[in-house]
Scaffold this active site. Structure first.
Site, short mmCIF file in Angstrom:
data_model
loop_
_atom_site.label_atom_id
_atom_site.label_comp_id
_atom_site.label_asym_id
_atom_site.label_seq_id
_atom_site.Cartn_x
_atom_site.Cartn_y
_atom_site.Cartn_z
N GLU A 443 0.83 -1.22 0.00
CA GLU A 443 0.00 0.00 0.00
C GLU A 443 0.86 1.26 0.00
O GLU A 443 0.54 2.26 0.62
CB GLU A 443 -0.98 0.01 1.19
CG GLU A 443 -1.82 -1.23 1.34
CD GLU A 443 -2.48 -1.67 0.05
OE1 GLU A 443 -2.68 -0.84 -0.86
OE2 GLU A 443 -2.80 -2.87 -0.06
N GLY A 444 1.97 1.21 -0.72
CA GLY A 444 2.92 2.32 -0.76
C GLY A 444 3.95 2.11 0.32
O GLY A 444 3.64 2.15 1.51
#
Length: 595
Positions: A443-444
């Site tokens: 998620e990054g």
């Protein structure tokens, strides 16, 4: 061997004593009837499900993993996962914070987040199956057409279907502008989508009848880069007009990743071959729609690490109280036994208190942020919504990166408490360490979160959002500065606030000369700001505990001791971080050939 007791008492402290969320909800018509008793009932029952249903299959699910039938492309989840999910759906848990228009219960996200903390403590790999569905639900709820909403949201709300987010491709992860998956428009308004996606959590499994994939792809005439990305909803099985399932769509699992952790979740390699999809939102505006899902996921990943920190701490404490090893340096503490329990040793206590301080600080910050999210989405006053939106935007990368970094530290400490037994699967601790490591990546990555915080959220708006945070901290310092017993909390908080202001200006000035200075400073900078917001949360918790320390409840004594530990042993890390942040780009300038 592992155990888990839902931390309902501390949740109640944060929700009711620290933030008085019921009063906050009274200002929001949609939640005006949500009272303390309702919230507590959800916590109690949710805790039972987490500890009694999914926790017992966590260790076994990790050992068994998921199984792919390469002939049919079907994936089987570990033993017990499907049955636990059936109980989850029957209990109405997927609908908790969903819109009543689609069958939801309409409770605040704040309540749902508390449920998910406990689910993540109980079994992170299992929780990712329903957890990703929430993100798909939010994206479609915000950007879907009426037809898409009517087709998919009731089933996602009930939990009968699950959802995924399909972003990453073999040649690109964070840099979505490089993605190659193609979407060809059809005469009936649908699209035929072809490409490959990897690392798709819960991408294929046997727990539900249908999986709803949200897929990023390019239209034939799309601009290059991130401005040419569109979002499509692609079901595993087509949905007929009457809601029944139709033919199998052209999306299937070609392989499962062999991972360090979260073995019980199917991390799928998905192939799309003329898969039928429909456009979500506007053409070439897919990232705007997907960011609804991604931001929800980033808050969710922080919550995953909070859950792991809590359950690791609980087990390490139980082990430290039971394990006999050597004598205390100051003399025997258990003279009737052949050795003292290891909890008497100062460094063991330091490791345990580190995990506890990071868990309780994270719970406070996560709760504060999701209350702001509920305001942003539902408060009737536009000005309040705007203020809340700024707070959520600023704090989201901190929650994702700081809490997940802390969980890696905390779970490692808790494994260390076990000594050699911590390295052995049957004790459960090594799984928490392995599971925690992914949370810093997906998620990054945490570097991406740091760049987002410093580059976009702070320097990008000339410090507008950061100044609001600073003003809130300064007001608390001013209000509590006259209290003698609050000095040990207020003074270091005020000192760090001033240092962050100066550091931000310094990095900003350097960045005007060379943008790479942001990249050199960002990770250390986020950790400094993470400590600032944790220090603010801990000072506020200490205030409440001081006011109630004579109540006879040992809970408040423990809270104060943990607060003092945080300020004395963990917050001082900011001194070295500020120095390394100020060192900037210069120490990194080595010619590539010399690496």
């Amino acid at each position: 061997m592992p155990q888990y007791n839902p931390p309902v008492r501390d949740m109640q402290f944060v929700l009711h004593e620290l933030f008085d969320v019921a009063s906050e909800f009274k200002q929001i018509p949609a939640f005006a009837e949500v009272d303390v008793d309702t919230i507590n009932a959800v916590l109690e029952e949710g805790g039972k499900f987490a500890s009694q249903v999914i926790f017992p299959i966590n260790l076994s699910g990790d050992a068994e993993g998921c199984t792919l039938d390469k002939t049919t492309h079907e994936v089987s989840a570990p033993k017990g996962f499907k049955e636990a999910y059936k109980q989850y759906v029957e209990g109405g848990w997927p609908a908790l914070s969903c819109d009543p228009a689609y069958g939801g219960q309409g409770l605040p996200h704040t309540v749902n987040q508390c449920l998910y903390e406990m689910l993540n403590s109980g079994n992170q790999a299992w929780t990712m199956y329903p957890g990703l569905s929430h993100g798909a639900y939010e994206a479609l709820h915000a950007h879907g057409t009426d037809e898409q909403k009517q087709t998919y949201l009731p089933k996602l709300t009930s939990g009968e279907w699950t959802g995924t987010m399909c972003l990453t491709e073999p040649h690109c992860g964070t840099d979505l502008g490089l993605l190659r998956t193609k979407a060809e428009p059809q005469a009936d308004g649908s699209y035929k989508i072809t490409g490959a996606k990897i690392f798709i959590s819960a991408g294929e499994h046997d727990m539900v009848d249908n999986i709803i994939h949200l897929v990023l792809a390019r239209l034939p005439d799309a601009p290059v880069g991130s401005k040419g990305i569109s979002l499509f909803v692609v079901p595993k099985f087509m949905v007929n007009a009457d809601g029944s399932l139709g033919e199998r769509n052209g999306i299937y699992c070609a392989g499962l990743e062999h991972k360090m952790g979260i073995h019980g979740n199917a991390t799928a390699q998905l192939v799309l071959e003329n898969a039928v999809g429909t456009l979500v939102g506007q053409p070439n505006k897919g990232l705007q729609a997907m960011f609804v899902m991604m931001n929800a996921a980033r808050l969710g990943v922080g919550n995953q690490s909070l859950g792991l920190t809590e359950v690791a701490y609980q087990n390490a404490v139980a082990y430290a109280k039971d394990r006999l090893q050597m004598r205390a340096l100051s003399g025997p503490k258990a003279p009737d036994k052949p050795a003292d329990p290891i909890i008497v040793h100062p460094d063991v206590r330091k490791m345990l208190l580190t995990a506890r301080a990071y868990a309780e600080g994270a719970r406070a910050l996560a709760t504060y942020t999701v209350v702001q999210l509920d305001k942003e989405l539902h408060h009737p006053d536009e000005a309040v919504r705007a203020e809340a939106a700024d707070a959520v935007a600023l704090l989201t990368p901190i929650i994702k990166a700081f809490i997940t970094d802390n969980a890696w530290i905390a779970t490692s400490h808790c494994m260390q408490v076990y000594g050699g037994h911590g390295f052995i699967h049957e004790w459960g601790m090594e799984q928490y360490v392995r599971d925690a490591r992914i949370n810093m990546i997906y998620e990054g990555t945490n570097t991406v979160q740091s760049l987002d915080l410093l580059g976009r959220k702070i320097l990008g708006d000339n410090g507008k959002k950061m100044k609001k945070l600073g003003k809130m901290v300064a007001q608390f310092v001013e209000d509590e500065g006259i209290s003698e017993e609050m000095q040990e909390f207020v003074n270091p908080l005020a000192d760090l606030g001033e240092k962050v202001t100066k550091l931000t200006m310094e990095v900003g000035m350097k960045a005007m000369g060379n943008a790479d200075e942001v990249g050199a400073a960002a990770v250390d900078y986020l950790r400094v700001v993470g400590h600032l917001v944790f220090a603010y949360m801990w000072a506020r918790m200490a205030k409440v505990a001081l006011e109630r320390q004579n109540s006879g409840d040992p809970f408040y004594k423990a809270k104060l001791i943990t607060a003092r530990f945080y300020f004395a042993k963990l917050l001082p890390e900011t001194a070295s971080l500020i120095r390394t942040c100020r060192a900037g780009l210069a120490p990194l300038e080595m010619d590539e050939a010399l690496f």
